[in-house]
Motif scaffolding. Structure first.
Motif, PDB file in Angstrom:
ATOM      1  N   SER A  54       0.848  -1.185   0.000  1.00  0.00           N
ATOM      2  CA  SER A  54       0.000   0.000   0.000  1.00  0.00           C
ATOM      3  C   SER A  54       0.886   1.238   0.000  1.00  0.00           C
ATOM      4  O   SER A  54       1.963   1.236   0.606  1.00  0.00           O
ATOM      5  CB  SER A  54      -0.904  -0.007   1.231  1.00  0.00           C
ATOM      6  OG  SER A  54      -1.868   1.022   1.159  1.00  0.00           O
ATOM      7  N   THR A  55       0.429   2.276  -0.667  1.00  0.00           N
ATOM      8  CA  THR A  55       1.251   3.473  -0.863  1.00  0.00           C
ATOM      9  C   THR A  55       0.572   4.696  -0.274  1.00  0.00           C
ATOM     10  O   THR A  55      -0.622   4.919  -0.481  1.00  0.00           O
ATOM     11  CB  THR A  55       1.505   3.708  -2.362  1.00  0.00           C
ATOM     12  OG1 THR A  55       2.140   2.556  -2.919  1.00  0.00           O
ATOM     13  CG2 THR A  55       2.397   4.924  -2.581  1.00  0.00           C
ATOM     14  N   ARG A  56       1.363   5.480   0.434  1.00  0.00           N
ATOM     15  CA  ARG A  56       0.879   6.732   1.014  1.00  0.00           C
ATOM     16  C   ARG A  56       1.753   7.869   0.529  1.00  0.00           C
ATOM     17  O   ARG A  56       2.975   7.845   0.702  1.00  0.00           O
ATOM     18  CB  ARG A  56       0.937   6.645   2.539  1.00  0.00           C
ATOM     19  CG  ARG A  56       0.249   7.789   3.251  1.00  0.00           C
ATOM     20  CD  ARG A  56       0.242   7.527   4.735  1.00  0.00           C
ATOM     21  NE  ARG A  56      -0.793   8.291   5.386  1.00  0.00           N
ATOM     22  CZ  ARG A  56      -1.093   8.204   6.681  1.00  0.00           C
ATOM     23  NH1 ARG A  56      -0.422   7.368   7.446  1.00  0.00           N
ATOM     24  NH2 ARG A  56      -2.054   8.927   7.196  1.00  0.00           N
ATOM     25  N   GLU A  57       1.139   8.869  -0.074  1.00  0.00           N
ATOM     26  CA  GLU A  57       1.871  10.009  -0.623  1.00  0.00           C
ATOM     27  C   GLU A  57       1.758  11.202   0.308  1.00  0.00           C
ATOM     28  O   GLU A  57       0.662  11.726   0.536  1.00  0.00           O
ATOM     29  CB  GLU A  57       1.322  10.376  -2.001  1.00  0.00           C
ATOM     30  CG  GLU A  57       1.494   9.297  -3.062  1.00  0.00           C
ATOM     31  CD  GLU A  57       2.909   9.197  -3.594  1.00  0.00           C
ATOM     32  OE1 GLU A  57       3.775   9.976  -3.137  1.00  0.00           O
ATOM     33  OE2 GLU A  57       3.152   8.352  -4.469  1.00  0.00           O
ATOM     34  N   LEU A  58       2.887  11.632   0.855  1.00  0.00           N
ATOM     35  CA  LEU A  58       2.957  12.870   1.617  1.00  0.00           C
ATOM     36  C   LEU A  58       3.570  13.948   0.730  1.00  0.00           C
ATOM     37  O   LEU A  58       3.970  13.677  -0.399  1.00  0.00           O
ATOM     38  CB  LEU A  58       3.798  12.668   2.876  1.00  0.00           C
ATOM     39  CG  LEU A  58       3.443  11.478   3.765  1.00  0.00           C
ATOM     40  CD1 LEU A  58       4.364  11.430   4.977  1.00  0.00           C
ATOM     41  CD2 LEU A  58       1.991  11.517   4.184  1.00  0.00           C
ATOM     42  N   ALA A  59       3.652  15.150   1.237  1.00  0.00           N
ATOM     43  CA  ALA A  59       4.164  16.248   0.418  1.00  0.00           C
ATOM     44  C   ALA A  59       5.594  16.010  -0.033  1.00  0.00           C
ATOM     45  O   ALA A  59       5.961  16.305  -1.179  1.00  0.00           O
ATOM     46  CB  ALA A  59       4.065  17.563   1.198  1.00  0.00           C
ATOM     47  N   HIS A  60       6.431  15.447   0.855  1.00  0.00           N
ATOM     48  CA  HIS A  60       7.853  15.282   0.551  1.00  0.00           C
ATOM     49  C   HIS A  60       8.318  13.830   0.604  1.00  0.00           C
ATOM     50  O   HIS A  60       9.473  13.558   0.265  1.00  0.00           O
ATOM     51  CB  HIS A  60       8.690  16.101   1.544  1.00  0.00           C
ATOM     52  CG  HIS A  60       8.314  17.553   1.583  1.00  0.00           C
ATOM     53  ND1 HIS A  60       8.667  18.440   0.588  1.00  0.00           N
ATOM     54  CD2 HIS A  60       7.580  18.258   2.489  1.00  0.00           C
ATOM     55  CE1 HIS A  60       8.189  19.638   0.887  1.00  0.00           C
ATOM     56  NE2 HIS A  60       7.527  19.549   2.021  1.00  0.00           N
ATOM     57  N   LEU A  61       7.460  12.943   1.021  1.00  0.00           N
ATOM     58  CA  LEU A  61       7.849  11.549   1.267  1.00  0.00           C
ATOM     59  C   LEU A  61       6.757  10.609   0.805  1.00  0.00           C
ATOM     60  O   LEU A  61       5.566  10.859   1.039  1.00  0.00           O
ATOM     61  CB  LEU A  61       8.092  11.352   2.771  1.00  0.00           C
ATOM     62  CG  LEU A  61       8.469   9.943   3.242  1.00  0.00           C
ATOM     63  CD1 LEU A  61       9.880   9.574   2.769  1.00  0.00           C
ATOM     64  CD2 LEU A  61       8.385   9.858   4.769  1.00  0.00           C
ATOM     65  N   THR A  62       7.178   9.521   0.149  1.00  0.00           N
ATOM     66  CA  THR A  62       6.256   8.434  -0.178  1.00  0.00           C
ATOM     67  C   THR A  62       6.548   7.255   0.734  1.00  0.00           C
ATOM     68  O   THR A  62       7.703   6.860   0.904  1.00  0.00           O
ATOM     69  CB  THR A  62       6.412   7.999  -1.649  1.00  0.00           C
ATOM     70  OG1 THR A  62       6.113   9.116  -2.506  1.00  0.00           O
ATOM     71  CG2 THR A  62       5.470   6.858  -1.983  1.00  0.00           C
ATOM     72  N   ILE A  63       5.501   6.697   1.327  1.00  0.00           N
ATOM     73  CA  ILE A  63       5.618   5.545   2.222  1.00  0.00           C
ATOM     74  C   ILE A  63       4.929   4.355   1.572  1.00  0.00           C
ATOM     75  O   ILE A  63       3.762   4.438   1.187  1.00  0.00           O
ATOM     76  CB  ILE A  63       4.974   5.826   3.593  1.00  0.00           C
ATOM     77  CG1 ILE A  63       5.632   7.026   4.266  1.00  0.00           C
ATOM     78  CG2 ILE A  63       5.037   4.587   4.484  1.00  0.00           C
ATOM     79  CD1 ILE A  63       4.894   7.513   5.500  1.00  0.00           C
ATOM     80  N   ARG A  64       5.667   3.261   1.435  1.00  0.00           N
ATOM     81  CA  ARG A  64       5.073   2.021   0.946  1.00  0.00           C
ATOM     82  C   ARG A  64       5.160   0.969   2.049  1.00  0.00           C
ATOM     83  O   ARG A  64       6.217   0.778   2.641  1.00  0.00           O
ATOM     84  CB  ARG A  64       5.793   1.532  -0.315  1.00  0.00           C
ATOM     85  CG  ARG A  64       5.555   2.409  -1.540  1.00  0.00           C
ATOM     86  CD  ARG A  64       6.352   1.939  -2.749  1.00  0.00           C
ATOM     87  NE  ARG A  64       6.017   2.700  -3.939  1.00  0.00           N
ATOM     88  CZ  ARG A  64       6.566   3.876  -4.267  1.00  0.00           C
ATOM     89  NH1 ARG A  64       7.496   4.411  -3.473  1.00  0.00           N
ATOM     90  NH2 ARG A  64       6.189   4.513  -5.368  1.00  0.00           N
ATOM     91  N   LYS A  65       4.055   0.299   2.298  1.00  0.00           N
ATOM     92  CA  LYS A  65       3.970  -0.720   3.350  1.00  0.00           C
ATOM     93  C   LYS A  65       3.643  -2.066   2.714  1.00  0.00           C
ATOM     94  O   LYS A  65       2.682  -2.197   1.968  1.00  0.00           O
ATOM     95  CB  LYS A  65       2.885  -0.344   4.362  1.00  0.00           C
ATOM     96  CG  LYS A  65       2.676  -1.377   5.452  1.00  0.00           C
ATOM     97  CD  LYS A  65       1.579  -0.942   6.423  1.00  0.00           C
ATOM     98  CE  LYS A  65       1.387  -1.960   7.535  1.00  0.00           C
ATOM     99  NZ  LYS A  65       0.344  -1.526   8.507  1.00  0.00           N
ATOM    100  N   MET A  66       4.446  -3.079   3.054  1.00  0.00           N
ATOM    101  CA  MET A  66       4.251  -4.427   2.525  1.00  0.00           C
ATOM    102  C   MET A  66       4.346  -5.438   3.666  1.00  0.00           C
ATOM    103  O   MET A  66       5.191  -5.299   4.558  1.00  0.00           O
ATOM    104  CB  MET A  66       5.305  -4.739   1.463  1.00  0.00           C
ATOM    105  CG  MET A  66       5.165  -6.112   0.814  1.00  0.00           C
ATOM    106  SD  MET A  66       6.358  -6.356  -0.541  1.00  0.00           S
ATOM    107  CE  MET A  66       7.894  -6.570   0.382  1.00  0.00           C
TER     108      MET A  66
END
Length: 225
Positions: free
Chosen positions: A19-31
């Motif tokens: 799953s992917t979360r887009e922040l203003a300066h950072l992308t977080i992917r959780k697996m």
């Protein structure tokens, strides 16, 4: 604001998509990987493309796919703690990408691969234009660390390993573990420092917020787990 979006689902499943979360300066992917339902997190600096992995827990091939989804390489690899289920793909991932490996000072000697950097409370980890604060949380293991990202356009995002989960702190029933130590550190170094809207990404299972957990601190103390 860096609030959850429809694209981000914290309840990822082993063998399923990340799953992917887009922040203003950072992308977080959780697996999620393995029957232990370990969470692996890939953090990508949106400005530079540099990447950091939190816990190469297992399934090295899927970790390679995750890294490729974010970019072309891996600059940093942080291990939250020494337990075997969080390090099964550590050596393989390090050999593949040659990142700077980092782990808590007091867990470093127990890892299958000695880290390049031994982290202490108050240190920072930087990749691209992103800075993570290191929070040492003793009790689940001697050298467990959490990583805090203070989103300048939102709230704090906290990667806690096995020290804090929805519903309580991490396991402290094994020899050498200490509920009192872990509860004290989680209280003083997490709940006393960060706001209720801090988003918690644990080492297994779904996410939570400090606001959801804070009302239960007295209950955790009384039950002892």
């Amino acid at each position: 604001m860096s609030t959850p979006t429809d694209a981000y689902d914290p309840d990822v499943q082993p063998g399923g998509p990340w799953s992917t979360r887009e922040l203003a300066h950072l992308t977080i992917r959780k697996m999620a990987v393995s029957q232990m339902h370990n969470n692996v997190y890939l953090l990508t600096c949106r400005a530079t493309g540099e990447q950091l992995l939190v816990d190469a827990a297992d399934e090295g091939e899927r970790i390679r796919e995750l890294v490729a989804a974010g970019g072309s390489g891996l600059a940093q690899l942080v291990t939250t703690h020494q337990h075997w289920d969080h390090v099964r793909a550590l050596e393989e991932t390090a050999q593949t990408f040659s990142p700077t490996t980092q782990a808590g000072e007091d867990d470093a000697d127990a890892l299958p691969l000695a880290p390049d950097v031994r982290l202490q409370h108050g240190d920072t980890v930087r990749f691209g234009e992103i800075t993570l604060d290191v929070v040492h949380l003793r009790g689940h293991t001697p050298g467990s660390v959490a990583l805090a990202y203070d989103d300048p356009q939102g709230h704090t995002h906290l990667f806690t390993g096995d020290s804090l989960f929805p519903g309580g702190v991490g396991n402290t029933k094994m020899e050498g573990q200490s509920f009192d130590a872990l509860f004290a550190d989680v209280t003083q170094r997490v709940f006393d420092v960060y706001d209720d809207d801090t988003w918690v990404y644990p080492g297994h299972g779904s996410d939570t917020t400090l606001g959801a957990e804070r009302p239960h601190l007295d209950e955790w103390r009384e039950r002892g787990w």
